[in-house]
Design a protein around this motif. Structure first.
Motif, PDB file in Angstrom:
ATOM      1  N   ALA B 230      -3.452   9.050   6.911  1.00  0.00           N
ATOM      2  CA  ALA B 230      -4.898   9.156   7.085  1.00  0.00           C
ATOM      3  C   ALA B 230      -5.535   7.899   6.506  1.00  0.00           C
ATOM      4  CB  ALA B 230      -5.436  10.397   6.388  1.00  0.00           C
ATOM      5  N   LEU B 231      -6.643   7.473   7.107  1.00  0.00           N
ATOM      6  CA  LEU B 231      -7.281   6.220   6.693  1.00  0.00           C
ATOM      7  C   LEU B 231      -7.629   6.160   5.212  1.00  0.00           C
ATOM      8  CD1 LEU B 231      -9.601   5.506   9.727  1.00  0.00           C
ATOM      9  CD2 LEU B 231      -7.729   4.065   8.927  1.00  0.00           C
ATOM     10  N   PRO B 232      -8.309   7.180   4.644  1.00  0.00           N
ATOM     11  CA  PRO B 232      -8.681   7.048   3.230  1.00  0.00           C
ATOM     12  C   PRO B 232      -7.466   6.922   2.320  1.00  0.00           C
ATOM     13  CG  PRO B 232      -9.644   9.045   4.198  1.00  0.00           C
ATOM     14  CD  PRO B 232      -8.788   8.420   5.247  1.00  0.00           C
ATOM     15  N   TYR B 233      -6.439   7.697   2.612  1.00  0.00           N
ATOM     16  CA  TYR B 233      -5.246   7.635   1.775  1.00  0.00           C
ATOM     17  C   TYR B 233      -4.523   6.312   1.961  1.00  0.00           C
ATOM     18  CZ  TYR B 233      -0.902   8.999  -0.484  1.00  0.00           C
ATOM     19  OH  TYR B 233       0.186   9.053  -1.309  1.00  0.00           O
ATOM     20  N   HIS B 234      -4.509   5.827   3.203  1.00  0.00           N
ATOM     21  CA  HIS B 234      -3.875   4.539   3.480  1.00  0.00           C
ATOM     22  C   HIS B 234      -4.571   3.429   2.691  1.00  0.00           C
ATOM     23  CE1 HIS B 234      -1.289   1.856   5.676  1.00  0.00           C
ATOM     24  NE2 HIS B 234      -2.313   1.143   6.126  1.00  0.00           N
ATOM     25  N   LEU B 235      -5.900   3.486   2.666  1.00  0.00           N
ATOM     26  CA  LEU B 235      -6.665   2.493   1.906  1.00  0.00           C
ATOM     27  C   LEU B 235      -6.326   2.580   0.419  1.00  0.00           C
ATOM     28  CD1 LEU B 235      -8.829   0.344   1.519  1.00  0.00           C
ATOM     29  CD2 LEU B 235     -10.551   2.140   1.543  1.00  0.00           C
ATOM     30  N   TYR B 236      -6.273   3.814  -0.085  1.00  0.00           N
ATOM     31  CA  TYR B 236      -5.944   4.012  -1.496  1.00  0.00           C
ATOM     32  C   TYR B 236      -4.576   3.423  -1.821  1.00  0.00           C
ATOM     33  CZ  TYR B 236      -4.288   6.339  -5.671  1.00  0.00           C
ATOM     34  OH  TYR B 236      -3.744   6.582  -6.885  1.00  0.00           O
ATOM     35  N   VAL B 237      -3.599   3.712  -0.973  1.00  0.00           N
ATOM     36  CA  VAL B 237      -2.240   3.227  -1.205  1.00  0.00           C
ATOM     37  C   VAL B 237      -2.200   1.701  -1.159  1.00  0.00           C
ATOM     38  CG1 VAL B 237       0.078   3.135  -0.226  1.00  0.00           C
ATOM     39  CG2 VAL B 237      -1.114   5.320  -0.387  1.00  0.00           C
ATOM     40  N   LEU B 238      -2.841   1.131  -0.129  1.00  0.00           N
ATOM     41  CA  LEU B 238      -2.839  -0.331  -0.006  1.00  0.00           C
ATOM     42  C   LEU B 238      -3.513  -0.983  -1.207  1.00  0.00           C
ATOM     43  CD1 LEU B 238      -3.742  -1.192   3.701  1.00  0.00           C
ATOM     44  CD2 LEU B 238      -1.524  -1.292   2.594  1.00  0.00           C
ATOM     45  N   ALA B 239      -4.575  -0.334  -1.707  1.00  0.00           N
ATOM     46  CA  ALA B 239      -5.366  -0.958  -2.763  1.00  0.00           C
ATOM     47  C   ALA B 239      -4.722  -0.825  -4.136  1.00  0.00           C
ATOM     48  CB  ALA B 239      -6.764  -0.355  -2.788  1.00  0.00           C
ATOM     49  N   THR B 240      -3.961   0.240  -4.355  1.00  0.00           N
ATOM     50  CA  THR B 240      -3.483   0.471  -5.717  1.00  0.00           C
ATOM     51  C   THR B 240      -1.970   0.484  -5.871  1.00  0.00           C
ATOM     52  OG1 THR B 240      -3.517   2.856  -5.434  1.00  0.00           O
ATOM     53  CG2 THR B 240      -5.525   1.837  -6.295  1.00  0.00           C
ATOM     54  N   GLN B 241      -1.237   0.796  -4.813  1.00  0.00           N
ATOM     55  CA  GLN B 241       0.200   0.976  -4.977  1.00  0.00           C
ATOM     56  C   GLN B 241       1.011  -0.193  -4.429  1.00  0.00           C
ATOM     57  OE1 GLN B 241       1.150   4.544  -6.039  1.00  0.00           O
ATOM     58  NE2 GLN B 241      -0.996   4.306  -6.574  1.00  0.00           N
ATOM     59  N   HIS B 242       0.360  -1.061  -3.674  1.00  0.00           N
ATOM     60  CA  HIS B 242       1.131  -2.105  -3.033  1.00  0.00           C
ATOM     61  C   HIS B 242       1.529  -3.177  -4.046  1.00  0.00           C
ATOM     62  CE1 HIS B 242       2.417  -5.049  -0.085  1.00  0.00           C
ATOM     63  NE2 HIS B 242       2.442  -4.066   0.788  1.00  0.00           N
ATOM     64  N   PRO B 243       2.818  -3.593  -4.027  1.00  0.00           N
ATOM     65  CA  PRO B 243       3.275  -4.559  -5.042  1.00  0.00           C
ATOM     66  C   PRO B 243       2.553  -5.903  -4.949  1.00  0.00           C
ATOM     67  CG  PRO B 243       4.966  -4.143  -3.373  1.00  0.00           C
ATOM     68  CD  PRO B 243       3.902  -3.119  -3.179  1.00  0.00           C
ATOM     69  N   ASP B 244       2.168  -6.288  -3.729  1.00  0.00           N
ATOM     70  CA  ASP B 244       1.523  -7.595  -3.605  1.00  0.00           C
ATOM     71  C   ASP B 244       0.094  -7.409  -3.109  1.00  0.00           C
ATOM     72  OD1 ASP B 244       0.966 -10.223  -3.549  1.00  0.00           O
ATOM     73  OD2 ASP B 244       2.552 -10.788  -2.151  1.00  0.00           O
ATOM     74  N   ALA B 245      -0.750  -6.934  -4.040  1.00  0.00           N
ATOM     75  CA  ALA B 245      -2.078  -6.455  -3.642  1.00  0.00           C
ATOM     76  C   ALA B 245      -2.950  -7.544  -3.022  1.00  0.00           C
ATOM     77  CB  ALA B 245      -2.791  -5.833  -4.836  1.00  0.00           C
ATOM     78  N   THR B 246      -2.847  -8.759  -3.535  1.00  0.00           N
ATOM     79  CA  THR B 246      -3.744  -9.795  -2.995  1.00  0.00           C
ATOM     80  C   THR B 246      -3.343 -10.218  -1.584  1.00  0.00           C
ATOM     81  OG1 THR B 246      -2.409 -11.276  -4.337  1.00  0.00           O
ATOM     82  CG2 THR B 246      -4.643 -10.826  -5.106  1.00  0.00           C
ATOM     83  N   LYS B 247      -2.036 -10.135  -1.289  1.00  0.00           N
ATOM     84  CA  LYS B 247      -1.571 -10.553   0.023  1.00  0.00           C
ATOM     85  C   LYS B 247      -2.047  -9.590   1.120  1.00  0.00           C
ATOM     86  CE  LYS B 247       2.660 -12.254   2.125  1.00  0.00           C
ATOM     87  NZ  LYS B 247       4.102 -12.043   2.087  1.00  0.00           N
ATOM     88  N   VAL B 248      -2.207  -8.308   0.753  1.00  0.00           N
ATOM     89  CA  VAL B 248      -2.627  -7.337   1.757  1.00  0.00           C
ATOM     90  C   VAL B 248      -4.145  -7.170   1.786  1.00  0.00           C
ATOM     91  CG1 VAL B 248      -0.487  -6.032   1.849  1.00  0.00           C
ATOM     92  CG2 VAL B 248      -2.219  -5.406   0.189  1.00  0.00           C
ATOM     93  N   ARG B 249      -4.855  -8.031   1.042  1.00  0.00           N
ATOM     94  CA  ARG B 249      -6.314  -7.931   0.998  1.00  0.00           C
ATOM     95  C   ARG B 249      -6.984  -7.785   2.375  1.00  0.00           C
ATOM     96  NH1 ARG B 249      -8.399  -9.110  -3.700  1.00  0.00           N
ATOM     97  NH2 ARG B 249      -6.895  -7.551  -4.222  1.00  0.00           N
ATOM     98  N   PRO B 250      -6.617  -8.643   3.380  1.00  0.00           N
ATOM     99  CA  PRO B 250      -7.260  -8.481   4.696  1.00  0.00           C
ATOM    100  C   PRO B 250      -7.004  -7.098   5.288  1.00  0.00           C
ATOM    101  CG  PRO B 250      -6.023 -10.534   4.607  1.00  0.00           C
ATOM    102  CD  PRO B 250      -5.692  -9.779   3.360  1.00  0.00           C
ATOM    103  N   MET B 251      -5.783  -6.575   5.081  1.00  0.00           N
ATOM    104  CA  MET B 251      -5.436  -5.251   5.590  1.00  0.00           C
ATOM    105  C   MET B 251      -6.281  -4.170   4.898  1.00  0.00           C
ATOM    106  SD  MET B 251      -3.395  -5.380   7.930  1.00  0.00           S
ATOM    107  CE  MET B 251      -2.225  -6.356   8.779  1.00  0.00           C
ATOM    108  N   GLN B 252      -6.469  -4.350   3.577  1.00  0.00           N
ATOM    109  CA  GLN B 252      -7.282  -3.379   2.830  1.00  0.00           C
ATOM    110  C   GLN B 252      -8.704  -3.360   3.375  1.00  0.00           C
ATOM    111  OE1 GLN B 252      -7.042  -4.989  -1.086  1.00  0.00           O
ATOM    112  NE2 GLN B 252      -4.970  -4.269  -1.469  1.00  0.00           N
TER     113      GLN B 252
END
Lengths: 290, 286
Positions: B230-252
């Motif tokens: 689901a979109l909200p959970y996906h955003l949460y995961v991308l924003a807080t759990q991803h090891p390389d948070a800055t690299k996925v910034r555009p995706m977030q």
């Protein structure tokens, strides 16, 4: 159309309306159902401690006091910030702004109510928390004040719309009488309109508190989630909501930790239930005024 | 003179408070739109995430959010509208009615994460639905019920009594009256309430966290007993759990923008519909 058919239809609508009662009852029942075994073993006293460390090699500790104080601290910051903006905004919108200005401003407040909490949390994480870190020279921007600011923003729409209703419900003859006696517009607002609407405004604030204390995603993302008892807004805290959301996914089903999380849920539910009851009572009282 | 100055200062203070909130809202939305729009393209909307969300798209999350909205609406809208009809057309003032009203007020105040716990206890575990679209939709449906009921009832209240009385006077039964003389006029307003309810749950994360949302799924769900992203959970995961948070910034930012667009268009739909109805009623009355 025969009489019995009408009765059946009424019964259908009645049972639909009873769903809400059923859901509320089931919420209490199922939270209780999962939580009660904890009260027997290891006992409810286990919850009344100052250390929350549910996963430990030595000895687990399920003290929920730091979680409660964490929630209260963030809520306090949020409400202290939200009340001037919310009440000031409601007074401005209903008493001072022109019709055109109001039509321009109102959609922003409605828009704010619609922004998902996870998006606010994301914004807080990326934009606000580095800013807070820089401004206050902290080692981390993930703390109670960052959470409090964002939650204040989320409480504002509730406070504005409920207070505005209360202000609009003040009878016109009160304000007219005040103006006729020579009071200025602002004197009338502060000495007549706001005091007459004060019960509705306090109900609005209570509802705002309820909204803030139950908010989950935003606080989980920006408060740092360290379970500690503190009064400092610059410390990281862990709220009740964030604890449930963060830990429930990984906890073994039926374990003490699992049941303790349901206890946290019950305490949270009781908090909000009390707030709802209180604000409902206040609103009822002010509605019965002439 | 002094008093007049004081007065002007206070008015400016309240104006400043109001505009600060407006500015904050504008800033948040512009930030998400500005930094999110570069990520929006066909690939982003139509592909599965790759490398734990760092590349690819968010198709399964969009699909999941839309299916949860559809599922919860299918459950909550009929129930909520029927409740409103009961409360406004049938109910008498009494103990039972006030219990129902109290329950609705209580339900509106229950924190979203508590709905999540409830859904976990009742739908996922007790009914053995598992973490599934069905469990998630039922949980969200419970959550949107109060909004749907309250605003549908508002719509029913605007229908003048004379419409009902005319029908009764001609010998129509209660249900005939509701069906032919109340609902046709009230339905647009009730739908507005329904959409507001959908808007309330569209961006919710906490209730679906425990009842349906999956971290990552390689395929779309086959039935309502499957998990979804689901979109909200996906955003949460991308924003807080991803090891390389800055690299996925555009995706977030892209995910945040799509979520915001879905939620705001639902709400905007309700607001536009409401405006249209008000105008129609204004015409009717004049």
């Amino acid at each position: 159309m025969s009489n019995w058919k009408d009765k059946v239809i009424k019964l259908i609508f009645l049972s639909a309306a009873s769903t809400s009662v059923l859901v509320v009852a089931l919420i209490f029942l199922f939270l209780g159902n999962e939580a009660i075994p904890f009260a027997r073993d290891p006992g409810i006293g286990e919850l009344w401690q100052s250390r929350w460390s549910p996963v430990s090699f030595v000895k687990e500790s399920f003290g929920i006091i730091p979680l409660i104080t964490g929630s209260l601290l963030v809520t306090l910051i949020a409400i202290v910030l939200a009340v001037p903006f919310g009440v000031g905004g409601a007074v401005y919108l209903s008493e001072i702004a022109s019709k055109g200005e109001k039509e321009f401003l109102k959609p922003f407040i409605e828009l704010l109510a619609g922004i998902p909490s996870v998006v606010i949390g994301f914004f807080g994480l990326i934009v606000l928390s580095p800013l807070i870190k820089q401004v206050f020279h902290l080692s981390s921007g993930l703390n109670a004040i960052t959470g409090g600011i964002l939650l204040a923003l989320m409480a504002v729409p509730t406070i504005v719309s409920v207070s505005e209703d209360a202000i609009r419900a003040v009878p016109g003859y009160l304000t007219e009488a005040s103006l006729a006696l020579g009071a200025t517009r602002l004197q009338t607002i502060w000495k007549v309109t706001v005091p007459a609407a004060i019960s509705g405004i306090s109900a609005a604030i209570l509802l705002g508190i309820g909204r803030v204390i139950g908010e989950t995603m935003t606080v989980m993302m920006v408060t740092g989630n360290a379970a500690r008892i503190t009064l400092s807004p610059f410390q990281s805290v862990r709220t009740m909501t964030a604890t449930i959301a963060a830990e429930m996914g990984e906890v073994p089903f039926g374990s003490d930790h699992y049941r303790a999380l349901f206890w946290v849920g019950i305490i949270l539910l009781l908090f909000t239930f009390a707030l709802v009851l209180l604000s409902h009572r206040i609103m009822k009282k002010y509605k019965s005024l002439p | 003179m002094n008093r007049r100055l004081q007065e002007a200062a206070l008015i400016w203070l309240m104006r400043a408070l109001t505009y600060t909130v407006v500015f904050a809202v504008g800033f948040i939305i512009l930030d998400i739109v500005w930094k999110g729009s570069p990520a929006l393209n066909w690939e982003f909307l139509s592909q599965f995430p790759r490398r734990s969300g760092a590349e690819g798209g968010i198709l399964p999350a969009i699909f999941g959010t839309l299916s949860l909205l559809l599922g919860s609406s299918l459950i909550a809208l009929p129930l909520g509208m029927a409740s409103a009809i009961y409360l406004n057309e049938y109910a008498r003032h009494g103990r039972f009615t006030s219990i129902i009203r109290m329950a609705i007020v209580t339900l509106a105040g229950v924190p979203s994460i508590v709905f999540g716990l409830f859904g976990l206890g009742l739908f996922v575990i007790f009914f053995k639905f598992g973490a599934s679209i069905l469990a998630g939709s039922l949980t969200l449906a419970c959550m949107m019920l109060p909004t749907v009921i309250v605003s549908s009832e508002e719509a029913l209240k605007t229908i003048p009594m004379s419409l009902r009385e005319g029908s009764f006077a001609l010998g129509a039964s209660k249900w005939q009256t509701i069906r032919t003389n109340v609902l046709p006029y009230a339905i647009p307003g009730m739908l507005t309430g329904a959409i507001l309810g959908v808007g309330r749950v569209a961006g919710e994360t906490a209730p679906i966290l425990l009842t349906v949302a999956a971290f990552y799924l390689p395929r779309l769900p086959k039935s309502v007993f499957d998990q979804v992203m689901a979109l909200p959970y996906h955003l949460y995961v991308l924003a807080t759990q991803h090891p390389d948070a800055t690299k996925v910034r555009p995706m977030q930012y892209g995910t945040a923008l799509v979520l915001l667009l879905i939620v705001l268009s639902v709400n905007l739909g309700a607001i536009l519909l409401r405006g249209k109805i008000r105008k129609r009623y204004a015409k009717l009355e004049s």
